[in-house]
Design an enzyme around this catalytic site. Structure first.
Site, mmCIF file in Angstrom:
data_model
loop_
_atom_site.group_PDB
_atom_site.id
_atom_site.type_symbol
_atom_site.label_atom_id
_atom_site.label_comp_id
_atom_site.label_asym_id
_atom_site.label_seq_id
_atom_site.Cartn_x
_atom_site.Cartn_y
_atom_site.Cartn_z
ATOM 1 C CE1 TYR A 1 -3.699 2.473 0.594
ATOM 2 C CE2 TYR A 1 -2.546 3.151 2.587
ATOM 3 C CZ TYR A 1 -3.558 3.350 1.658
ATOM 4 O OH TYR A 1 -4.410 4.418 1.805
ATOM 5 C CG ASP B 1 5.588 3.661 1.253
ATOM 6 O OD1 ASP B 1 5.834 4.337 2.278
ATOM 7 O OD2 ASP B 1 4.443 3.479 0.822
ATOM 8 C CE LYS C 1 0.552 4.482 8.565
ATOM 9 N NZ LYS C 1 0.622 3.738 7.329
#
Ligand SMILES: *Cc1c(COP(=O)(O)O)cnc(C)c1O
Length: 433
Positions: free
Chosen positions: A149, A244, A272
């Site tokens: 994702y 990522d 995050k």
């Protein structure tokens, strides 16, 4: 720790009201518990390793706001720093010194990063990095992996893991074919498939993007040689390698997965943890590439709230806490004890399980292993996981409400929290056989 019929009266009332106000009653799909069934828990407050719901039930939390809470929720030092920052205003829309501070910390920590640009989410970071890959190479195609994702931008919504997978949407309506026609996909851990894609698309592939450790299809680790192989293949083909690290950054190690595995990509995205619970994303890499970004270079990307002092403060404080001696050793040891205990508890109950952890990230599948890619991950027993999830809630443990999400531990999870969690797993596994 025994199961009690959970009183969730107020959670239910608020969630019911939310249905009419927001699609599915939530601001992000997985929170609605669709893949595990039952009512979602509406949180009132979080502190350290715990979350409390509106009915004052307490849960040991292994979601940690999906990653940011690595120092524990509402860490007193982060909260104090935010109070001070608040007094000076929340958004400047002008350069601020705190951006330099966080940028310097990121550059020092993450091996591939020589320059960085701050944005407001992981999605934004990934969108921008794709534009940058294309701008720098003058090529349009990208390779991503099934189950990875990279946020919800159109170009990445192909075989995009957890949120999309658990809802059973192979793709999303509203994403034109023309937008994803340049997105090529390969199974994770499959170098041969990547080689073939390069061979079929000579001089056309801008780069390869991946989660260096997958946390959005459950928890999948790279096989020895996989990351190294991608590094070689991209170099041979004049393409960029992008990690990522929105989930793995400052979690797999202080320098991310790239530091842990010793494979250095050209560009890195972050999110995050870097925002310490406030909205921050970032992308960075080699200066030569980053100089393409406006106003240094021609690749446009901007943001009204980007680099705002509140978010920078939370990030700086969080990284300061993480940088302290022994932090990652502690995270690694407690997470390993947790996953080993979970696996043992499942086996004692006679259930098939495979699981692993690295640093403060873990995951398990309710099936025989190994799980090396998304296809193999799908063997997990999702129906049984749903029952496990509910049984754990009833015993005061909050797991991610999907069989295809990684779990997160924090510095605030004590030995006794882990013990209590393992006791809850033992009971819950026994209850769902
Ligand atoms: C969470 C996540 C994103 C998206 O970040 P948001 O802040 O939710 O937009 C992108 N990539 C990875 C690997 C993620 O885990």
């Amino acid at each position: 720790m025994t199961a009690n019929a959970l009183n969730t009266t107020r959670s239910q009332a608020i969630f019911e009201a939310a249905q009419a106000l927001m699609p599915g009653g939530v601001s992000s799909p997985v929170r609605a518990f669709r893949s595990v069934g039952g009512q979602p828990i509406v949180f009132d407050r979080v502190k350290g390793p715990y979350a409390w719901d509106l009915d004052d039930n307490r849960y040991i939390d292994y979601v940690g706001s999906w990653g940011p809470a690595i120092c524990g929720h509402a860490h007193p030092e982060v909260v104090a720093a935010l109070h001070d920052a608040l007094e000076k205003g929340t958004s400047f829309g002008a350069p601020c010194e705190l951006e330099n501070q966080l940028a310097a910390m990121v550059i020092e920590a993450v091996p591939s990063v020589e320059m960085v640009r701050f944005v407001n989410s992981g999605t934004e970071a990934c969108m921008a990095v794709l534009r940058l890959m294309r701008a720098f190479t003058g090529r349009d195609k990208l390779i991503k992996f099934e189950g990875c994702y990279h946020g919800h931008a159109d170009m990445f919504l192909v075989k995009a893991g957890s949120g999309v997978a658990t809802l059973g949407l192979p793709d999303s309506p509203g994403v034109p074919r023309s937008t994803t026609s340049n997105t090529l996909t390969a199974p994770y851990n499959d170098l041969e498939a990547v080689k073939e894609l390069f061979a079929e698309n000579p001089d056309a592939i801008a780069g390869v993007i991946l989660e260096p450790v997958v946390g959005n299809a459950g928890f999948i680790t790279p096989e020895p040689g996989f990351l190294e192989g991608l590094r070689e293949l991209t170099q041979e083909n004049g393409s960029l390698l992008v990690f990522d690290e929105v989930m793995t950054g400052f979690r797999i190690s202080y320098g991310g997965a790239q530091q842990r595995f010793g494979v250095i990509p050209d560009l890195t995205t972050m999110g995050k943890v870097i925002g310490g619970g406030l909205p921050v994303g970032a992308y960075g890499g080699k200066s030569e590439i980053m100089q393409m970004v406006a106003p240094s270079g021609p690749m446009y990307q901007a943001g009204t709230l980007s680099g705002n002092p509140l978010a920078m403060t939370a990030g700086i404080k969080t990284l300061e806490l993480l940088k302290q001696e022994g932090t990652y050793d502690r995270l690694e040891a407690s997470t390993e004890r947790l996953i080993n205990g979970i696996i043992q508890a499942a086996k004692e109950a006679g259930l098939a399980i495979t699981g692993s952890s690295i640093s403060a990230m873990f995951g398990f599948y309710l099936c025989e292993g190994p799980v090396r890619n998304f296809e193999e991950a799908k063997a997990t027993d999702t129906e049984r996981f749903a029952r496990l999830h509910r049984a754990m809630l009833e015993r005061g443990v909050y797991l991610a409400p999907s069989a295809f999400e990684a779990g997160f531990t924090s510095l605030a999870h004590s030995e006794s929290d882990i013990d209590a969690t393992l006791a809850a797993f033992s009971e819950s596994f026994a209850a769902i056989t």
